[in-house]
Design a protein around this motif. Structure first.
Motif, mmCIF file in Angstrom:
data_model
loop_
_atom_site.group_PDB
_atom_site.id
_atom_site.type_symbol
_atom_site.label_atom_id
_atom_site.label_comp_id
_atom_site.label_asym_id
_atom_site.label_seq_id
_atom_site.Cartn_x
_atom_site.Cartn_y
_atom_site.Cartn_z
ATOM 1 N N PRO A 113 0.793 -1.236 0.000
ATOM 2 C CA PRO A 113 0.000 0.000 0.000
ATOM 3 C C PRO A 113 0.826 1.287 0.000
ATOM 4 C CG PRO A 113 -0.963 -1.599 1.491
ATOM 5 C CD PRO A 113 0.339 -2.178 1.033
ATOM 6 N N LEU A 114 1.870 1.363 0.796
ATOM 7 C CA LEU A 114 2.662 2.596 0.847
ATOM 8 C C LEU A 114 3.376 2.841 -0.478
ATOM 9 C CD1 LEU A 114 4.188 2.513 4.461
ATOM 10 C CD2 LEU A 114 2.328 3.952 3.596
ATOM 11 N N LEU A 115 3.937 1.789 -1.048
ATOM 12 C CA LEU A 115 4.610 1.927 -2.337
ATOM 13 C C LEU A 115 3.611 2.301 -3.426
ATOM 14 C CD1 LEU A 115 7.186 1.674 -4.021
ATOM 15 C CD2 LEU A 115 6.721 -0.781 -4.250
ATOM 16 N N GLU A 116 2.430 1.685 -3.386
ATOM 17 C CA GLU A 116 1.397 1.999 -4.372
ATOM 18 C C GLU A 116 1.006 3.477 -4.291
ATOM 19 O OE1 GLU A 116 -1.940 -0.642 -3.900
ATOM 20 O OE2 GLU A 116 -0.618 -2.367 -3.612
ATOM 21 N N LYS A 117 0.843 3.972 -3.066
ATOM 22 C CA LYS A 117 0.435 5.367 -2.895
ATOM 23 C C LYS A 117 1.506 6.318 -3.418
ATOM 24 C CE LYS A 117 -1.368 8.505 0.645
ATOM 25 N NZ LYS A 117 -1.725 8.657 2.086
ATOM 26 N N GLY A 118 2.753 6.018 -3.114
ATOM 27 C CA GLY A 118 3.838 6.875 -3.575
ATOM 28 C C GLY A 118 3.973 6.871 -5.091
ATOM 29 N N LEU A 119 3.891 5.681 -5.690
ATOM 30 C CA LEU A 119 4.012 5.592 -7.146
ATOM 31 C C LEU A 119 2.814 6.222 -7.849
ATOM 32 C CD1 LEU A 119 5.444 1.984 -7.571
ATOM 33 C CD2 LEU A 119 6.645 4.146 -7.916
ATOM 34 N N SER A 120 1.628 6.122 -7.241
ATOM 35 C CA SER A 120 0.447 6.747 -7.834
ATOM 36 C C SER A 120 0.606 8.267 -7.875
ATOM 37 C CB SER A 120 -0.803 6.371 -7.040
ATOM 38 O OG SER A 120 -1.954 6.970 -7.588
ATOM 39 N N ALA A 121 1.140 8.824 -6.795
ATOM 40 C CA ALA A 121 1.373 10.275 -6.768
ATOM 41 C C ALA A 121 2.405 10.677 -7.817
ATOM 42 C CB ALA A 121 1.834 10.694 -5.378
ATOM 43 N N LEU A 122 3.455 9.862 -7.951
ATOM 44 C CA LEU A 122 4.481 10.137 -8.963
ATOM 45 C C LEU A 122 3.884 10.090 -10.360
ATOM 46 C CD1 LEU A 122 7.431 10.539 -9.849
ATOM 47 C CD2 LEU A 122 7.718 8.043 -9.716
ATOM 48 N N LEU A 123 3.034 9.096 -10.620
ATOM 49 C CA LEU A 123 2.413 8.978 -11.932
ATOM 50 C C LEU A 123 1.500 10.158 -12.234
ATOM 51 C CD1 LEU A 123 1.577 5.159 -12.040
ATOM 52 C CD2 LEU A 123 3.171 6.373 -13.526
ATOM 53 N N SER A 124 0.839 10.684 -11.209
ATOM 54 C CA SER A 124 -0.025 11.852 -11.416
ATOM 55 C C SER A 124 0.787 13.064 -11.869
ATOM 56 C CB SER A 124 -0.790 12.187 -10.141
ATOM 57 O OG SER A 124 -1.704 11.158 -9.811
ATOM 58 N N VAL A 125 1.938 13.272 -11.218
ATOM 59 C CA VAL A 125 2.803 14.391 -11.592
ATOM 60 C C VAL A 125 3.366 14.192 -12.996
ATOM 61 C CG1 VAL A 125 4.937 15.625 -11.037
ATOM 62 C CG2 VAL A 125 3.374 14.923 -9.199
ATOM 63 N N VAL A 126 3.861 12.984 -13.254
ATOM 64 C CA VAL A 126 4.422 12.685 -14.575
ATOM 65 C C VAL A 126 3.332 12.813 -15.648
ATOM 66 C CG1 VAL A 126 5.404 10.852 -16.009
ATOM 67 C CG2 VAL A 126 6.260 11.216 -13.685
ATOM 68 N N GLY A 127 2.124 12.351 -15.339
ATOM 69 C CA GLY A 127 1.031 12.435 -16.295
ATOM 70 C C GLY A 127 0.679 13.865 -16.654
ATOM 71 N N TRP A 128 0.677 14.748 -15.665
ATOM 72 C CA TRP A 128 0.416 16.166 -15.949
ATOM 73 C C TRP A 128 1.480 16.712 -16.899
ATOM 74 C CZ3 TRP A 128 3.311 20.598 -15.108
ATOM 75 C CH2 TRP A 128 2.656 21.811 -15.310
ATOM 76 N N GLY A 129 2.733 16.366 -16.627
ATOM 77 C CA GLY A 129 3.812 16.827 -17.492
ATOM 78 C C GLY A 129 3.694 16.261 -18.904
ATOM 79 N N MET A 130 3.256 14.999 -18.994
ATOM 80 C CA MET A 130 3.091 14.390 -20.313
ATOM 81 C C MET A 130 2.041 15.110 -21.145
ATOM 82 S SD MET A 130 3.230 10.314 -19.567
ATOM 83 C CE MET A 130 4.767 9.469 -19.221
ATOM 84 N N GLN A 131 0.951 15.483 -20.514
ATOM 85 C CA GLN A 131 -0.074 16.209 -21.258
ATOM 86 C C GLN A 131 0.448 17.570 -21.714
ATOM 87 O OE1 GLN A 131 -4.083 16.314 -19.809
ATOM 88 N NE2 GLN A 131 -3.980 14.255 -18.943
ATOM 89 N N GLN A 132 1.211 18.231 -20.863
ATOM 90 C CA GLN A 132 1.780 19.525 -21.251
ATOM 91 C C GLN A 132 2.734 19.383 -22.435
ATOM 92 O OE1 GLN A 132 0.428 22.266 -19.679
ATOM 93 N NE2 GLN A 132 -0.764 20.566 -18.811
ATOM 94 N N SER A 133 3.414 18.264 -22.517
ATOM 95 C CA SER A 133 4.386 18.056 -23.596
ATOM 96 C C SER A 133 3.781 17.333 -24.799
ATOM 97 C CB SER A 133 5.593 17.263 -23.085
ATOM 98 O OG SER A 133 5.206 15.953 -22.734
ATOM 99 N N GLN A 134 2.449 17.147 -24.786
ATOM 100 C CA GLN A 134 1.725 16.556 -25.918
ATOM 101 C C GLN A 134 2.242 15.157 -26.284
ATOM 102 O OE1 GLN A 134 2.471 20.298 -28.394
ATOM 103 N NE2 GLN A 134 0.394 19.780 -29.036
#
Length: 402
Positions: A113-134
């Motif tokens: 659970p702790l690793l899942e939560k941390g990686l999910s937060a990381l993916l959210s940040v990376v995902g926002w950046g991915m959308q910005q970079s098309q």
């Protein structure tokens, strides 16, 4: 913004004056001009692709919105998908869905659970950046809109030539070859890498060498024999396509939905009844089912190319108790089909321990991504993915045996 170039770049349009004669592109307006190769792959490509090019993909795959074209190089045919954004698409033509949304759903497999939560937060940040970079402004080569894209007998030189032609036609898009496995496509991966592509891990897949009669050990052969004996024990008949009728198509679509969409993820391609009916009629998929008392409770649909077989359509009635073993029965029948045809079986991802126990071996699958011609604001996300997945994702998947 400045674009990256270096001495490894072998896709410069000026470097191959013969390219225009070798590579041709066709869309729905020019498809009638296509001279389809009279080969097994050419006939298959026409049966599978022509309806989707003419009608559009959404009639066949509900969550796939893309522009579908056909590229021909020499006597080889490849589907191309062109996207601009479409962040709600299935992962088959959306890097964002594959590396962010679908990846978040897969985190539960870690059971930490702790690793899942941390990686999910990381993916959210990376995902926002991915959308910005098309990141979804992309052209996929050899994209059959399935979980696994099988490749014909294609040389590395042909792959690089096709890559260069696509880059020239779509100068503002990243160019991607999905479903590359170094163990199966060593020439392609090496030549594309030399041409400037990054190899970005996509998933861990499993290969069953059914074409090798000595493959597997005594335990794996015993398990497969036991799985197959469940058909007789529970009164199931393994029925071929000849025994599947038009009336079975809604049930086939339902069984795929129960497993691949409701149990796994709605980001998998959502096959319509029209897709299944068309694939059955054209022979694009070879269908088999498990029938009991007149009702189909499990189904699989496979196709073969260049000595490899894979099963994009696979499903069963998840309401039937797991103890009955529908998944085990269907998997045993699938391996049996691969053995009968002397083919290597590409078992895709998932159910890792189950597949290992029955003799499958793991390999990593990659996307070869060409983005060197794009400005920094567009290509940094690909560079980040390559670093994160090769340095963190792959070691983690190996350690967790996912």
């Amino acid at each position: 913004m400045e674009k990256r170039t270096d001495s490894r770049d072998r896709t410069d349009p000026a470097k191959d004056k013969n390219r225009d004669r070798r590579v041709r592109f066709y869309d729905r307006n020019s498809l009638e001009d296509m001279d389809w190769p009279n080969t097994e792959d050419g006939r298959y490509a026409r049966a599978y692709l022509e309806p989707m090019v003419m009608q559009g993909t959404r009639d066949f795959m509900i969550n796939v919105s893309t522009t579908l074209l056909i590229a021909r190089i020499d006597d080889l045919i490849f589907p191309l998908t062109v996207n601009e954004a479409e962040y709600d698409n299935s992962y088959v033509c959306s890097p964002y869905t594959h590396y962010v949304r679908y990846a978040k759903q897969e985190l539960m497999l870690l059971r930490k659970p702790l690793l899942e939560k941390g990686l999910s937060a990381l993916l959210s940040v990376v995902g926002w950046g991915m959308q910005q970079s098309q990141i979804n402004k992309v052209v996929h080569i050899n994209n059959w809109l399935l979980s696994t894209n099988l490749y014909p007998a294609m040389s590395g030189e042909q792959a690089v030539c096709l890559l260069a032609a696509v880059r020239e036609r779509y100068p503002e898009h990243a160019v991607v070859f999905r479903s590359l496995c170094p163990g199966l496509h060593s020439d392609l991966t090496e030549e594309l890498k030399q041409a400037g592509c990054q190899l970005i891990p996509s998933r861990q897949i499993y290969l069953y060498r059914a074409n090798d009669p000595n493959f597997g050990n005594a335990k794996s052969r015993w398990l497969l024999k036991r799985d197959h004996e469940l058909l007789t024990k529970h009164g199931y008949e393994f029925v071929s396509e000849a025994n599947l009728t038009e009336e079975d198509i809604p049930r086939i679509a339902e069984l795929y939905k129960l497993l691949y969409l409701e149990k796994y993820s709605y980001d998998n391609p959502q096959f319509s009844e029209q897709f299944i009916a068309t694939a059955k009629a054209s022979g694009a998929l070879t269908l088999y089912g498990l029938r009991k008392e007149g009702r189909i409770d499990a189904v699989m649909g496979y196709f073969c190319r260049n000595g490899v077989m894979t099963t994009p359509l696979f499903g069963y009635d998840t309401a039937i108790p797991q103890s009955i073993g529908l998944y085990r029965m269907l998997s045993a029948c699938l391996i049996g089909q691969a053995r009968e045809n002397g083919l290597l079986l590409h078992e895709s991802a998932g159910a890792a321990q189950f597949k290992r126990n029955r003799g499958a071996v793991s390999e990593f699958e990659y996307s070869a991504v060409y983005e060197r011609h794009l400005p920094w604001g567009r290509h940094w996300c690909w560079l980040l993915l390559e670093r994160l997945l090769n340095r963190v994702g792959v070691p983690l998947m190996r350690r967790m045996k996912l």
